[in-house]
Design a protein around this motif. Structure first.
Motif, PDB file in Angstrom:
ATOM      1  N   THR A 359       0.834  -1.213   0.000  1.00 14.49           N
ATOM      2  CA  THR A 359       0.000   0.000   0.000  1.00 14.49           C
ATOM      3  C   THR A 359       0.863   1.256   0.000  1.00 14.49           C
ATOM      4  O   THR A 359       0.609   2.225  -0.743  1.00 14.49           O
ATOM      5  CB  THR A 359      -0.928  -0.005   1.228  1.00 14.49           C
ATOM      6  N   TYR A 360       1.904   1.246   0.833  1.00 11.23           N
ATOM      7  CA  TYR A 360       2.800   2.404   0.891  1.00 11.23           C
ATOM      8  C   TYR A 360       3.514   2.596  -0.437  1.00 11.23           C
ATOM      9  O   TYR A 360       3.673   3.725  -0.927  1.00 11.23           O
ATOM     10  CB  TYR A 360       3.815   2.186   2.016  1.00 11.23           C
ATOM     11  N   GLY A 361       3.931   1.497  -1.059  1.00 13.99           N
ATOM     12  CA  GLY A 361       4.601   1.618  -2.358  1.00 13.99           C
ATOM     13  C   GLY A 361       3.678   2.168  -3.432  1.00 13.99           C
ATOM     14  O   GLY A 361       4.089   3.009  -4.242  1.00 13.99           O
ATOM     15  N   ASP A 362       2.433   1.676  -3.419  1.00 10.69           N
ATOM     16  CA  ASP A 362       1.478   2.195  -4.404  1.00 10.69           C
ATOM     17  C   ASP A 362       1.229   3.680  -4.188  1.00 10.69           C
ATOM     18  O   ASP A 362       1.165   4.469  -5.156  1.00 10.69           O
ATOM     19  CB  ASP A 362       0.156   1.423  -4.304  1.00 10.69           C
ATOM     20  N   ALA A 363       1.072   4.089  -2.915  1.00 11.71           N
ATOM     21  CA  ALA A 363       0.822   5.512  -2.632  1.00 11.71           C
ATOM     22  C   ALA A 363       2.013   6.364  -3.041  1.00 11.71           C
ATOM     23  O   ALA A 363       1.856   7.445  -3.634  1.00 11.71           O
ATOM     24  CB  ALA A 363       0.529   5.692  -1.144  1.00 11.71           C
ATOM     25  N   THR A 364       3.207   5.913  -2.744  1.00 10.00           N
ATOM     26  CA  THR A 364       4.407   6.680  -3.099  1.00 10.00           C
ATOM     27  C   THR A 364       4.542   6.799  -4.603  1.00 10.00           C
ATOM     28  O   THR A 364       4.860   7.880  -5.142  1.00 10.00           O
ATOM     29  CB  THR A 364       5.648   5.988  -2.506  1.00 10.00           C
ATOM     30  N   ALA A 365       4.304   5.715  -5.303  1.00 13.71           N
ATOM     31  CA  ALA A 365       4.402   5.756  -6.764  1.00 13.71           C
ATOM     32  C   ALA A 365       3.361   6.709  -7.347  1.00 13.71           C
ATOM     33  O   ALA A 365       3.633   7.455  -8.307  1.00 13.71           O
ATOM     34  CB  ALA A 365       4.206   4.352  -7.327  1.00 13.71           C
ATOM     35  N   LYS A 366       2.162   6.708  -6.733  1.00 12.41           N
ATOM     36  CA  LYS A 366       1.112   7.608  -7.237  1.00 12.41           C
ATOM     37  C   LYS A 366       1.479   9.065  -7.002  1.00 12.41           C
ATOM     38  O   LYS A 366       1.294   9.912  -7.881  1.00 12.41           O
ATOM     39  CB  LYS A 366      -0.202   7.280  -6.553  1.00 12.41           C
ATOM     40  N   VAL A 367       2.020   9.379  -5.818  1.00 15.43           N
ATOM     41  CA  VAL A 367       2.413  10.761  -5.521  1.00 15.43           C
ATOM     42  C   VAL A 367       3.509  11.218  -6.466  1.00 15.43           C
ATOM     43  O   VAL A 367       3.478  12.341  -7.018  1.00 15.43           O
ATOM     44  CB  VAL A 367       2.868  10.857  -4.052  1.00 15.43           C
ATOM     45  N   VAL A 368       4.504  10.379  -6.691  1.00 17.33           N
ATOM     46  CA  VAL A 368       5.601  10.758  -7.586  1.00 17.33           C
ATOM     47  C   VAL A 368       5.092  10.973  -9.006  1.00 17.33           C
ATOM     48  O   VAL A 368       5.446  11.943  -9.700  1.00 17.33           O
ATOM     49  CB  VAL A 368       6.706   9.688  -7.547  1.00 17.33           C
ATOM     50  N   ALA A 369       4.225  10.043  -9.443  1.00 18.92           N
ATOM     51  CA  ALA A 369       3.691  10.165 -10.806  1.00 18.92           C
ATOM     52  C   ALA A 369       2.850  11.426 -10.953  1.00 18.92           C
ATOM     53  O   ALA A 369       2.959  12.147 -11.956  1.00 18.92           O
ATOM     54  CB  ALA A 369       2.849   8.935 -11.133  1.00 18.92           C
ATOM     55  N   ASP A 370       2.032  11.706  -9.938  1.00 21.33           N
ATOM     56  CA  ASP A 370       1.223  12.932  -9.999  1.00 21.33           C
ATOM     57  C   ASP A 370       2.088  14.177  -9.986  1.00 21.33           C
ATOM     58  O   ASP A 370       1.830  15.150 -10.696  1.00 21.33           O
ATOM     59  CB  ASP A 370       0.240  12.958  -8.826  1.00 21.33           C
ATOM     60  N   GLY A 371       3.155  14.198  -9.209  1.00 18.93           N
ATOM     61  CA  GLY A 371       4.040  15.372  -9.152  1.00 18.93           C
ATOM     62  C   GLY A 371       4.738  15.603 -10.475  1.00 18.93           C
ATOM     63  O   GLY A 371       4.865  16.737 -10.938  1.00 18.93           O
TER      64      GLY A 371
END
Length: 415
Positions: A359-371
């Motif tokens: 879950t943490y990896g998915d959230a981090t990847a989503k934040v980076v991709a959105d940024g």
């Protein structure tokens, strides 16, 4: 924490006292502890007896060091088997008692049975030999006598004895030759005495002629001459016997010397054979004597021997036998439940940690991709990045001449 003899026996049996909750399990595992202690004593004495037998029954001091080491090794194996619980880690969320334990591992128990049989041969046998030491010594005495007789009948002693017999026979033959001459001389003297007595009787008138006196060329005179001739022949035979003895003297001396030498050799060889035969009293010879006694008198010695041997083997296997017979008792189920509970908790925690990490990896990847996507749509940020890239490229490609001149003089000064 509970203390006392019962707790000590449970520790000896290598079980967890906290999981022993029923009276039957306490009795069972305390009994196993008692059997392990008895077996430790038995293995210590048996190991020492084996070392003593291996050293030719000289009672070396280090036998009491080897014995406990052997006992500790076997007791450690027993404690490992007794304390082991075959826990099943399948279906951890199941509460079915059939899922608590795995099927028994027969190889472990068969290995212990093989070790028990090995100990029955290596350790129990020296103890039994010590038990029947008097009977075995008597049997070995008979066996040693037979061996000495066989050694006398063959080998070097037999050759020496045959040569001595030849020398004795030669001496007897020489004595017989001299005795024959002496006997002939004695016979002739007896005949001469008989003839002379007949001549005296005839001269007295009581002989054959009944005529007194001994006229010349008469019957009496003839008897006297024959008696004297026999005396002369007897003397000649005595001289022949004396000459023969004189001729035999050197041969007799040589034979006597050879007989003395051969007798000494026979004595030496017999002494060596006796030492070798008496040395044949080790573990193998005593075991052979023991088995001869068993086969010769099975209902007397053999039955008692086998009874004691089986009793010691039963003592050897008692702890493992009780462990095997008590499989699935309350203690093993308690241990299985506790272990399965710990494993289930660890599995759930691991599963939760893996889920959280994903879950943490998915959230981090989503934040980076959105940024990154937001930054690509920012025009001002794109212009600034372009200007910065242009400046870096210009600095890397275009160089000021003044800067080159300063670098040249700086390198000359440094040189």
């Amino acid at each position: 924490m509970r203390t006392g003899l019962g707790h000590l026996l449970l520790r000896v049996a290598n079980v967890n006292p906290r999981s022993v909750t029923t009276h039957s399990d306490r009795v069972l595992y305390r009994s196993i502890g008692v059997f392990i202690l008895l077996y430790f004593l038995y293995a210590t004495i048996g190991g020492a007896a084996f070392v003593d037998a291996s050293s030719g029954y000289r009672h070396p001091w280090y036998q009491w060091l080897v014995g406990p080491l052997v006992a500790i090794g076997v007791v450690a194996y027993d404690r490992a088997v007794v304390g082991r619980v075959a826990i099943s880690y399948e279906y951890l969320d199941s509460t079915d008692p059939r899922h608590l334990l795995r099927p028994p591992t027969l190889g472990l128990y068969l290995g212990r049975l093989g070790l028990a049989l090995l100990f029955a041969v290596v350790v129990t046998e020296p103890l039994m030999l010590a038990r029947y030491r008097g009977e075995i010594d008597a049997r070995l005495a008979v066996a040693h006598s037979d061996q000495l007789s066989r050694l006398d009948e063959g080998g070097a002693v037999a050759g020496y004895q045959a040569r001595l017999a030849e020398l004795r026979q030669a001496t007897k033959d020489d004595d017989a030759a001299v005795r024959t001459l002496s006997d002939r001389a004695a016979g002739k003297r007896r005949d001469a005495r008989t003839l002379y007595r007949q001549a005296l009787a005839d001269s007295a008138g009581s002989g054959v002629t009944h005529s007194p006196g001994c006229p010349r060329d008469g019957y009496c005179d003839n008897l006297v001459r024959r008696s004297r001739a026999l005396d002369d022949q007897a003397a000649a035979l005595d001289r022949q016997a004396a000459d023969l003895q004189r001729d035999q003297r050197s041969e007799r001396a040589a034979r006597a010397d050879e007989q003395s030498r051969l007798t000494a050799l026979v004595s030496t060889e017999r002494a060596a054979n006796a030492v070798a035969v008496r040395g044949d009293s080790g573990f193998g010879a005593r075991t052979a004597a023991m088995w001869h006694m068993i086969t010769a008198d099975f209902w007397g010695v053999g039955l008692y021997y086998l009874g004691i041997a089986l009793l010691l083997v039963a003592l050897d296997c008692a702890a493992i036998g009780l462990k095997f017979a008590s499989r699935g008792n309350a203690y093993e189920r308690n241990e299985a439940r506790a272990a399965r509970l710990r494993e289930h908790e660890a599995a759930l925690i691991h599963e939760r940690e893996v889920h959280d990490a994903r879950t943490y990896g998915d959230a981090t990847a989503k934040v980076v991709a959105d940024g990154i996507e937001a930054a690509s749509h920012d025009v001002q940020l794109a212009h600034a990045a372009t200007e910065r890239a242009r400046a870096v490229l210009h600095t890397a490609v275009v160089v000021d001449p003044a800067e080159l001149e300063r670098r040249f003089w700086r390198d000359r000064i440094e040189a």
